[in-house]
Design an enzyme around this catalytic site. Structure first.
Site, mmCIF file in Angstrom:
data_model
loop_
_atom_site.group_PDB
_atom_site.id
_atom_site.type_symbol
_atom_site.label_atom_id
_atom_site.label_comp_id
_atom_site.label_asym_id
_atom_site.label_seq_id
_atom_site.Cartn_x
_atom_site.Cartn_y
_atom_site.Cartn_z
ATOM 1 C CG ASP A 1 106.772 -8.866 -5.488
ATOM 2 O OD1 ASP A 1 107.920 -7.992 -4.647
ATOM 3 O OD2 ASP A 1 105.628 -8.513 -4.720
ATOM 4 C CD GLN B 1 106.908 -0.057 -1.122
ATOM 5 O OE1 GLN B 1 107.334 0.500 -1.602
ATOM 6 N NE2 GLN B 1 106.110 -0.668 -2.182
ATOM 7 N NE ARG C 1 104.774 -3.394 1.316
ATOM 8 C CZ ARG C 1 105.674 -4.059 2.069
ATOM 9 N NH1 ARG C 1 105.587 -4.671 3.201
ATOM 10 N NH2 ARG C 1 106.881 -4.708 1.097
ATOM 11 N N GLY C 2 103.682 -6.635 -0.061
ATOM 12 C CA GLY C 2 104.186 -7.894 0.596
ATOM 13 C C GLY C 2 103.821 -8.963 0.162
ATOM 14 C CB ALA C 3 105.588 -11.743 -2.100
ATOM 15 N NE ARG D 1 99.498 -4.950 -5.101
ATOM 16 C CZ ARG D 1 101.321 -4.525 -4.565
ATOM 17 N NH1 ARG D 1 101.555 -4.950 -3.204
ATOM 18 N NH2 ARG D 1 102.020 -3.466 -4.856
ATOM 19 C CG ASN E 1 112.298 -7.391 -4.868
ATOM 20 O OD1 ASN E 1 110.709 -7.894 -4.476
ATOM 21 N ND2 ASN E 1 113.101 -6.466 -4.543
ATOM 22 C CE LYS E 2 107.749 -2.355 -4.924
ATOM 23 N NZ LYS E 2 105.700 -2.324 -5.720
HETATM 24 O O1 MRU Z 1 104.232 -3.567 -3.618
HETATM 25 P P1 MRU Z 1 104.923 -4.277 -2.644
HETATM 26 O O2 MRU Z 1 105.071 -3.573 -1.968
HETATM 27 O O3 MRU Z 1 103.637 -5.496 -2.291
HETATM 28 O O4 MRU Z 1 105.760 -4.597 -3.234
HETATM 29 C C1 MRU Z 1 107.190 -5.706 -2.186
HETATM 30 C C2 MRU Z 1 107.751 -6.178 -2.365
HETATM 31 O O5 MRU Z 1 108.167 -5.628 -4.281
HETATM 32 C C3 MRU Z 1 109.129 -7.024 -1.742
HETATM 33 O O6 MRU Z 1 110.243 -6.661 -1.927
HETATM 34 C C4 MRU Z 1 108.689 -8.344 -2.134
HETATM 35 O O7 MRU Z 1 106.985 -8.657 -1.820
HETATM 36 C C5 MRU Z 1 109.290 -9.609 -1.079
HETATM 37 S S1 MRU Z 1 108.525 -9.153 0.511
HETATM 38 C C6 MRU Z 1 108.496 -10.250 1.728
#
Ligand code: MRU
Length: 344
Positions: free
Chosen positions: A235, A194, A45-47, A87, A245-246
């Site tokens: 994201d 996370q 996970r993470g963009a 996603r 973002n999250k």
């Molecule tokens: O749902 P996730 O864990 O994929 O969400 C991740 C985030 O919101 C991160 O802050 C974002 O992707 C930046 S990662 C460098």
């Protein structure tokens, strides 16, 4: 630093982020279908990491696909379609798919063999470029960090969320490498945790001084002068600098503004979606209520069957953001012009 994702003899190997920090195990994805499932179920996970995973999955699609050009094209299009459905919010996924699709179409005019070779090289390049981008934004970001700083971060925007090094955590790593004294406050980041599970894990591994806090503690700590700046990842960033973002990022940004604390977003250009004029157009992923009604999807904490909302992301309007830090420089303050300027 942990290895988030790796291409190994045609297989895409990922550290399983669902079970960290107490278990370090790896998922070996042998097919594009498995890669898509790993993105969907948040093994990875993470963009930026999602974009890299998709790119490797598409390289697999080309390498394992039919040798006849028309059949190869059909299989590749099918894989692009199910990969894109994993996603919805992180634009890096769609950015990587488009980059791979264009190259595939172009190289297929030569031969299937040429397309296969080019796609694997491109996926590796997307991965390497992402690490280089993280290091470059780390350098820009570190200049914004005072000699001694208590830094709040939300979610995980670290090595685990990227090809390596991290975006927000890259800024923190670079500040520490530059000799600054940093102390990180990591929001636990309900409901998927996370922050508690991943951010603390990778910062501890790097010997970076870190304190875990519950999400609802940030405001009080800001009011007490215990937070000097905030840095988070993204994201998807719209053309005007609004940032998805999250979930919980918006709350932190509003609190930071109220308390006169700089709020920074660190993200590569691949996270900027200039086709969207502002953040209201960003698709927000809605996840299972069980992630909220059960701790980490397991231990129940609410009456059975109780409805629960679970938007995975929120949008922070650009007016709350002090600057967006990228590998090409800093948009300060974020605006249509400063964001466009990053693209030269
Ligand atoms: O749902 P996730 O864990 O994929 O969400 C991740 C985030 O919101 C991160 O802050 C974002 O992707 C930046 S990662 C460098």
């Amino acid at each position: 630093m942990v290895k988030t994702i790796e291409w190994r003899d045609g297989k895409v190997v990922m550290i399983d982020q669902r079970v960290l920090p107490h278990e370090e195990s790896y998922v070996v994805n042998e097919t594009p279908e498995q890669v898509a499932e790993s993105i969907k179920t948040m093994v990875i996970r993470g963009a930026p990491a999602i974009g890299i995973a998709a790119a490797y999955g598409l390289a697999q699609a080309a390498l394992q696909g039919p040798s006849e050009p028309l059949a190869a094209k059909k299989r590749f299009a099918d894989v692009c379609e199910f990969m894109a459905a994993t996603r919805p919010t992180a634009v890096n996924l769609f950015w990587a798919i488009e980059r791979m699709r264009k190259l595939f179409d172009d190289k297929l005019l030569d031969s299937v063999a040429a397309a296969r070779e080019a796609l694997l090289a491109e996926a590796k390049k997307i991965h390497e470029d992402d690490i280089a981008s993280c290091r470059a934004m780390g350098k820009f970001g570190a200049e914004l960090v005072p000699a001694s700083a208590n830094i709040l971060t939300h979610c995980n925007a670290g090595a685990l969320a990227t090809g390596g090094y991290g975006t927000a955590l890259g800024v923190i790593r670079a500040a520490q490498e530059a000799g600054k004294k940093v102390h990180v406050l990591a929001d636990e980041t309900r409901p998927w945790l996370q922050g508690a599970r991943l951010t603390t894990y990778e910062l501890a591994a790097d010997g970076i001084d870190t304190t875990l806090i519950c999400d609802n503690m940030a405001g009080a700590l800001m009011a007490q002068g215990k937070i000097d700046l905030v840095v988070v990842g993204a994201d998807r960033i719209a053309a005007n600098g609004d940032v998805a973002n999250k979930i919980g990022t918006y709350t932190v940004a509003v609190l930071a503004k109220e308390n006169g604390i700089p709020f920074y977003v660190a993200a590569p250009l691949s996270t900027i979606d200039r086709s969207l004029p502002d953040g209201t157009h960003i698709a927000i992923e809605q996840r299972s209520p069980e992630e909220v009604t059960r701790v980490f999807g397991k231990v129940p904490i609410a009456p059975d069957g109780l409805p629960a909302a679970n938007p995975a992301f929120d949008v922070t309007p650009a007016r709350y953001i002090t600057a967006i830090i990228t590998e090409k420089g800093v948009a300060k303050p974020p605006s249509v012009d400063s964001v466009a300027g990053l693209f030269g």
